[in-house]
Design a protein around this motif. Sequence first.
Motif, short mmCIF file in Angstrom:
data_model
loop_
_atom_site.label_atom_id
_atom_site.label_comp_id
_atom_site.label_asym_id
_atom_site.label_seq_id
_atom_site.Cartn_x
_atom_site.Cartn_y
_atom_site.Cartn_z
N ALA A 190 56.28 100.09 31.08
CA ALA A 190 56.07 101.42 31.66
C ALA A 190 54.60 101.81 31.63
CB ALA A 190 56.90 102.46 30.89
N PHE A 230 59.11 101.06 36.51
CA PHE A 230 58.49 102.31 36.07
C PHE A 230 57.28 102.71 36.91
CE2 PHE A 230 60.39 100.31 32.32
CZ PHE A 230 61.30 101.29 31.98
N ILE A 241 62.69 108.58 33.24
CA ILE A 241 61.70 108.01 32.32
C ILE A 241 61.45 108.96 31.15
CG2 ILE A 241 59.29 107.29 32.09
CD1 ILE A 241 59.44 106.32 34.99
#
Length: 165
Positions: free
Chosen positions: A31, A38, A131
């Motif tokens: 991420a 992501f 997220i």
Amino acid sequence: MRAQAGPYGIFSNFWLPLLPLFVIYFVSGVAETNRAPFDVAEGESEIVAGFHVEYSGAPFAVFFLTEYANMILISFLAAVLFWGGWLSIFPASWGVLGAPGWWWLFFKAFVFAFFYLWFRAAFPRYRYDQIMRLGWKVFIPIAMVWIMVAGVLAYYGVVGHGVAA
């Protein structure tokens, strides 16, 4: 690194007692490097790639080289912190295969870099709210609890080199 050296090869490394933290570290590394799934800052289906509009030529190349350098750094750190770095994945009693060397570090980092590519092809893209939920409601509580569990296990000598023998 000596703490991860042991007679059991890959089972002497920190990945097994710290498995939840290893998964959190690696997914957070993916991420942080803005790799799929992501990569919410840009999308392939968009006409303009957002912040990429302002870059061209050499600055554009340097921008992407830094992203790939960050991927390689995360892969090497995962290999050193959780998988024993340059230590062999085989037991020391296996002779040449059990001998430590720089090639093991590069092999392990290559495997993690492969997982970066595999994530891109295997998982759908996350939204911002997904997220945030993953980080704040899943990863942070699991990490805090597992750090306490690992500390207690190390203190009582169940894993690692505890202070109480």
